[in-house]
Scaffold this motif. Structure first.
Motif, PDB file in Angstrom:
ATOM      1  N   LEU A  33      -2.285   4.670   8.403  1.00 12.83           N
ATOM      2  CA  LEU A  33      -0.998   5.344   8.209  1.00 12.83           C
ATOM      3  C   LEU A  33      -1.066   6.365   7.078  1.00 12.83           C
ATOM      4  O   LEU A  33      -0.429   7.415   7.126  1.00 12.83           O
ATOM      5  CB  LEU A  33       0.097   4.321   7.933  1.00 12.83           C
ATOM      6  CG  LEU A  33       0.540   3.470   9.133  1.00 12.83           C
ATOM      7  CD1 LEU A  33       1.471   2.347   8.670  1.00 12.83           C
ATOM      8  CD2 LEU A  33       1.230   4.332  10.170  1.00 12.83           C
ATOM      9  N   LEU A  34      -1.847   6.033   6.037  1.00 12.00           N
ATOM     10  CA  LEU A  34      -1.991   6.951   4.905  1.00 12.00           C
ATOM     11  C   LEU A  34      -2.613   8.282   5.318  1.00 12.00           C
ATOM     12  O   LEU A  34      -2.363   9.316   4.684  1.00 12.00           O
ATOM     13  CB  LEU A  34      -2.879   6.335   3.818  1.00 12.00           C
ATOM     14  CG  LEU A  34      -2.316   5.202   2.960  1.00 12.00           C
ATOM     15  CD1 LEU A  34      -3.393   4.712   2.005  1.00 12.00           C
ATOM     16  CD2 LEU A  34      -1.089   5.672   2.177  1.00 12.00           C
ATOM     17  N   ASN A  35      -3.414   8.241   6.380  1.00 10.06           N
ATOM     18  CA  ASN A  35      -4.223   9.410   6.719  1.00 10.06           C
ATOM     19  C   ASN A  35      -3.721  10.195   7.936  1.00 10.06           C
ATOM     20  O   ASN A  35      -4.397  11.107   8.397  1.00 10.06           O
ATOM     21  CB  ASN A  35      -5.672   8.964   6.941  1.00 10.06           C
ATOM     22  CG  ASN A  35      -6.353   8.617   5.627  1.00 10.06           C
ATOM     23  OD1 ASN A  35      -6.562   9.475   4.770  1.00 10.06           O
ATOM     24  ND2 ASN A  35      -6.687   7.342   5.464  1.00 10.06           N
ATOM     25  N   VAL A  75       0.840  -1.204   0.000  1.00 11.69           N
ATOM     26  CA  VAL A  75       0.000   0.000   0.000  1.00 11.69           C
ATOM     27  C   VAL A  75       0.871   1.249   0.000  1.00 11.69           C
ATOM     28  O   VAL A  75       0.630   2.208  -0.747  1.00 11.69           O
ATOM     29  CB  VAL A  75      -0.936  -0.003   1.225  1.00 11.69           C
ATOM     30  CG1 VAL A  75      -1.658   1.337   1.348  1.00 11.69           C
ATOM     31  CG2 VAL A  75      -1.938  -1.144   1.120  1.00 11.69           C
ATOM     32  N   GLU A  76       1.908   1.249   0.817  1.00 16.43           N
ATOM     33  CA  GLU A  76       2.807   2.402   0.919  1.00 16.43           C
ATOM     34  C   GLU A  76       3.436   2.737  -0.431  1.00 16.43           C
ATOM     35  O   GLU A  76       3.509   3.904  -0.830  1.00 16.43           O
ATOM     36  CB  GLU A  76       3.896   2.098   1.945  1.00 16.43           C
ATOM     37  CG  GLU A  76       4.870   3.238   2.190  1.00 16.43           C
ATOM     38  CD  GLU A  76       5.963   2.845   3.162  1.00 16.43           C
ATOM     39  OE1 GLU A  76       7.038   3.477   3.125  1.00 16.43           O
ATOM     40  OE2 GLU A  76       5.764   1.902   3.955  1.00 16.43           O
ATOM     41  N   VAL A  77       3.882   1.704  -1.159  1.00 16.52           N
ATOM     42  CA  VAL A  77       4.533   1.918  -2.456  1.00 16.52           C
ATOM     43  C   VAL A  77       3.537   2.447  -3.486  1.00 16.52           C
ATOM     44  O   VAL A  77       3.819   3.404  -4.211  1.00 16.52           O
ATOM     45  CB  VAL A  77       5.198   0.618  -2.955  1.00 16.52           C
ATOM     46  CG1 VAL A  77       5.635   0.750  -4.411  1.00 16.52           C
ATOM     47  CG2 VAL A  77       6.396   0.269  -2.086  1.00 16.52           C
ATOM     48  N   TYR A  78       2.357   1.827  -3.560  1.00 16.52           N
ATOM     49  CA  TYR A  78       1.375   2.250  -4.562  1.00 16.52           C
ATOM     50  C   TYR A  78       0.761   3.609  -4.253  1.00 16.52           C
ATOM     51  O   TYR A  78       0.307   4.312  -5.153  1.00 16.52           O
ATOM     52  CB  TYR A  78       0.274   1.192  -4.718  1.00 16.52           C
ATOM     53  CG  TYR A  78       0.607   0.155  -5.750  1.00 16.52           C
ATOM     54  CD1 TYR A  78       0.471   0.413  -7.116  1.00 16.52           C
ATOM     55  CD2 TYR A  78       1.099  -1.092  -5.385  1.00 16.52           C
ATOM     56  CE1 TYR A  78       0.805  -0.527  -8.071  1.00 16.52           C
ATOM     57  CE2 TYR A  78       1.427  -2.046  -6.334  1.00 16.52           C
ATOM     58  CZ  TYR A  78       1.274  -1.755  -7.674  1.00 16.52           C
ATOM     59  OH  TYR A  78       1.607  -2.692  -8.611  1.00 16.52           O
ATOM     60  N   MET A  79       0.755   3.987  -2.990  1.00 14.48           N
ATOM     61  CA  MET A  79       0.174   5.273  -2.606  1.00 14.48           C
ATOM     62  C   MET A  79       1.255   6.305  -2.291  1.00 14.48           C
ATOM     63  O   MET A  79       1.001   7.285  -1.608  1.00 14.48           O
ATOM     64  CB  MET A  79      -0.746   5.078  -1.400  1.00 14.48           C
ATOM     65  CG  MET A  79      -1.910   4.142  -1.649  1.00 14.48           C
ATOM     66  SD  MET A  79      -3.128   4.780  -2.820  1.00 14.48           S
ATOM     67  CE  MET A  79      -4.114   5.810  -1.726  1.00 14.48           C
ATOM     68  N   ALA A  80       2.468   6.093  -2.788  1.00 15.15           N
ATOM     69  CA  ALA A  80       3.579   7.013  -2.512  1.00 15.15           C
ATOM     70  C   ALA A  80       3.282   8.416  -3.027  1.00 15.15           C
ATOM     71  O   ALA A  80       3.704   9.413  -2.435  1.00 15.15           O
ATOM     72  CB  ALA A  80       4.862   6.485  -3.136  1.00 15.15           C
ATOM     73  N   ASN A  81       2.561   8.504  -4.119  1.00 18.40           N
ATOM     74  CA  ASN A  81       2.130   9.803  -4.642  1.00 18.40           C
ATOM     75  C   ASN A  81       0.950  10.290  -3.793  1.00 18.40           C
ATOM     76  O   ASN A  81      -0.139   9.710  -3.830  1.00 18.40           O
ATOM     77  CB  ASN A  81       1.719   9.667  -6.110  1.00 18.40           C
ATOM     78  CG  ASN A  81       1.344  10.995  -6.741  1.00 18.40           C
ATOM     79  OD1 ASN A  81       1.009  11.965  -6.045  1.00 18.40           O
ATOM     80  ND2 ASN A  81       1.385  11.063  -8.062  1.00 18.40           N
ATOM     81  N   ALA A  82       1.164  11.354  -3.042  1.00 17.62           N
ATOM     82  CA  ALA A  82       0.160  11.830  -2.083  1.00 17.62           C
ATOM     83  C   ALA A  82      -1.125  12.318  -2.739  1.00 17.62           C
ATOM     84  O   ALA A  82      -2.132  12.521  -2.051  1.00 17.62           O
ATOM     85  CB  ALA A  82       0.753  12.937  -1.222  1.00 17.62           C
ATOM     86  N   THR A  83      -1.123  12.502  -4.050  1.00 11.67           N
ATOM     87  CA  THR A  83      -2.337  12.971  -4.733  1.00 11.67           C
ATOM     88  C   THR A  83      -3.304  11.826  -5.053  1.00 11.67           C
ATOM     89  O   THR A  83      -4.445  12.067  -5.420  1.00 11.67           O
ATOM     90  CB  THR A  83      -1.981  13.700  -6.042  1.00 11.67           C
ATOM     91  OG1 THR A  83      -1.344  12.782  -6.941  1.00 11.67           O
ATOM     92  CG2 THR A  83      -1.058  14.877  -5.765  1.00 11.67           C
ATOM     93  N   ILE A  84      -2.814  10.571  -4.918  1.00 10.03           N
ATOM     94  CA  ILE A  84      -3.701   9.417  -5.164  1.00 10.03           C
ATOM     95  C   ILE A  84      -4.612   9.259  -3.957  1.00 10.03           C
ATOM     96  O   ILE A  84      -4.155   9.078  -2.830  1.00 10.03           O
ATOM     97  CB  ILE A  84      -2.890   8.132  -5.397  1.00 10.03           C
ATOM     98  CG1 ILE A  84      -1.986   8.281  -6.627  1.00 10.03           C
ATOM     99  CG2 ILE A  84      -3.816   6.937  -5.565  1.00 10.03           C
ATOM    100  CD1 ILE A  84      -1.052   7.103  -6.843  1.00 10.03           C
ATOM    101  N   GLU A  85      -5.899   9.327  -4.185  1.00 10.13           N
ATOM    102  CA  GLU A  85      -6.853   9.320  -3.079  1.00 10.13           C
ATOM    103  C   GLU A  85      -7.407   7.935  -2.764  1.00 10.13           C
ATOM    104  O   GLU A  85      -7.867   7.689  -1.646  1.00 10.13           O
ATOM    105  CB  GLU A  85      -8.019  10.266  -3.384  1.00 10.13           C
ATOM    106  CG  GLU A  85      -7.596  11.727  -3.475  1.00 10.13           C
ATOM    107  CD  GLU A  85      -8.766  12.643  -3.788  1.00 10.13           C
ATOM    108  OE1 GLU A  85      -9.912  12.141  -3.890  1.00 10.13           O
ATOM    109  OE2 GLU A  85      -8.547  13.863  -3.924  1.00 10.13           O
TER     110      GLU A  85
END
Length: 422
Positions: free
Chosen positions: A90-92, A38-48
């Motif tokens: 963690l993403l949020n 999840v961390e790798v795929y959501m590394a771009n902070a603009t991906i919601e």
């Protein structure tokens, strides 16, 4: 993670089976990998939003007695659910606008009492509201529902991202035609256990007996002449491991593989195999192997410490009839040093044999499944070659790098040994 062994039976009202020590580490690796995915795929902070499907092909009852502790510990279904939940949290952290993991879960278990136990545990858990909508239960064998699950992944979204966790007890329950279909029709990764010990014991009785491997669609990738040759020379175990590893990679249709040998204190040895299409996925998993290997005895690597060969066709290569199988590689500090030292010698040799130069991304793609190294060890080896001027690292602008840590995917690795002779 269901097993054909009574101590791994689940029945409502009965005592929980106890989780083995090596399985605890395996669980840690799987949980960590899901969070890193999840961390790798959501590394771009603009991906919601990340649409994701997680498939547990051998779900078991979902709970165990912990190893050497008087407490309950999670089996794979709850391990998966909690890992994704933690990854989303963690993403949020520190965000006003929430980001989400739109996950769907498919838990497959062929034994009805085991599935009944899992269903009850899910109803009693914080995930009860997801049953029937995001959590789907199947009282069937994995191969009986795999096609339907693949179709569901394809229907969910264009990305078709999925992780299959296939913790089979032996080696017979996951035909590689299914894994090949997973990779050819979705953007999936597969984490597979493969009991090579039982298979190699079976094949050792008659190394020409292809039936077991035909049944799981791997026979065509085995060099049977080589097996006979090495059995005669007393190197059967080495040869069958090399051939099976090659067959798994080729038969799966994956581009990359990490392979970890797990040796329980009692019982059969098996492999923890990660199959993926992208080097970054392989690199994340190999990094976790290095991280967790020293937390549990019995996690090893046997195929080589630098760059090794799979599917070696000795019978077809003049003058090459044997292989140098190295000592056991345990991922400890000395093993790390040996790995870096071997790579510092073998990478320049590889570049010399490949017309002098190649992009760093091509190097990692080429050797990714043929070394126990992660990018960290590969770059450490390259630093040694840069320092002694065996290699030059050339940027797209024509400059050179002195630090291997700064190497990017498009940087060119150029063999420079001729300058030393000059």
């Amino acid at each position: 993670m269901s097993h054909k062994n009574k101590k791994y039976d689940w029945e409502i009202g009965s005592e929980l089976p106890q989780l083995d020590e090596h399985s605890e580490t395996k669980h840690l690796i799987i949980a960590d990998y899901l969070k890193r995915y999840v961390e790798v795929y959501m590394a771009n902070a603009t991906i919601e939003r990340l649409p994701l499907t997680v498939v547990d092909g051998f779900a078991g009852g979902g709970k165990y007695r912990a190893f050497n502790r008087e407490e309950t510990t999670d089996g794979s279904p709850f391990l998966i659910l909690k890992s994704i939940q933690e990854a989303e949290a963690l993403l949020n952290i520190g965000r006003r606008k929430p980001r989400s993991i739109d996950a769907e879960y498919h838990f497959i278990e062929k034994d009805a009492p085991h599935l009944d136990f899992l269903r009850q545990e899910l109803h009693l858990s914080e995930f009860a509201h997801l049953l029937g909508s995001k959590i789907h239960l199947y009282n069937k064998k994995f191969d009986q529902v795999a096609t339907d699950v693949i179709k569901r992944i394809q229907q969910r979204n264009k990305g078709m991202r999925a992780i299959f966790i296939l913790d089979q007890y032996a080696y017979k329950d996951v035909p590689f035609s299914i894994i090949r279909n997973i990779f050819s029709s979705t953007a999936s990764e597969v984490i597979l256990t493969f009991n090579f010990d039982t298979l190699q014991s079976f094949l050792a009785e008659n190394s020409t007996n292809k039936k077991a491997l035909e049944n799981i669609n791997l026979s065509q990738y085995i060099d049977w002449n080589r097996l006979a040759l090495f059995k005669e020379a007393g190197m059967w175990q080495h040869a069958i491991q090399e051939q099976l590893a090659n067959a798994i990679l080729k038969g799966s249709g994956a581009n990359h593989m990490t392979l970890f040998f797990i040796k329980p204190k009692k019982g059969w040895c098996y492999w923890l195999v990660h199959l993926s299409q992208k080097f970054i996925a392989r690199d994340v998993m190999m990094g976790l192997h290095w991280k967790h290997s020293n937390t549990s005895a019995g996690f090893e690597h046997h195929l080589g410490e630098g760059i090794f060969t799979l599917g070696y066709q000795a019978t077809q290569t003049a003058g090459q009839i044997t292989l140098d199988f190295g000592e056991v590689f345990d991922f400890g500090s000395k093993a790390k040093e040996r790995c870096i030292e071997c790579l510092s010698e073998s990478i320049p040799r590889l570049l010399d044999n490949c017309n002098i130069q190649m992009p760093f991304s091509q190097l990692t793609d080429n050797i990714g499944s043929l070394t126990p190294a992660s990018t960290i060890e590969i770059k450490a080896a390259l630093q040694s070659s840069i320092d002694n001027k065996e290699l030059m690292i050339v940027t797209k602008d024509g400059g050179t790098r002195r630090s291997a840590n700064q190497i990017g995917p498009s940087d060119i690795l150029r063999y420079n040994q001729k300058q030393l002779f000059f």
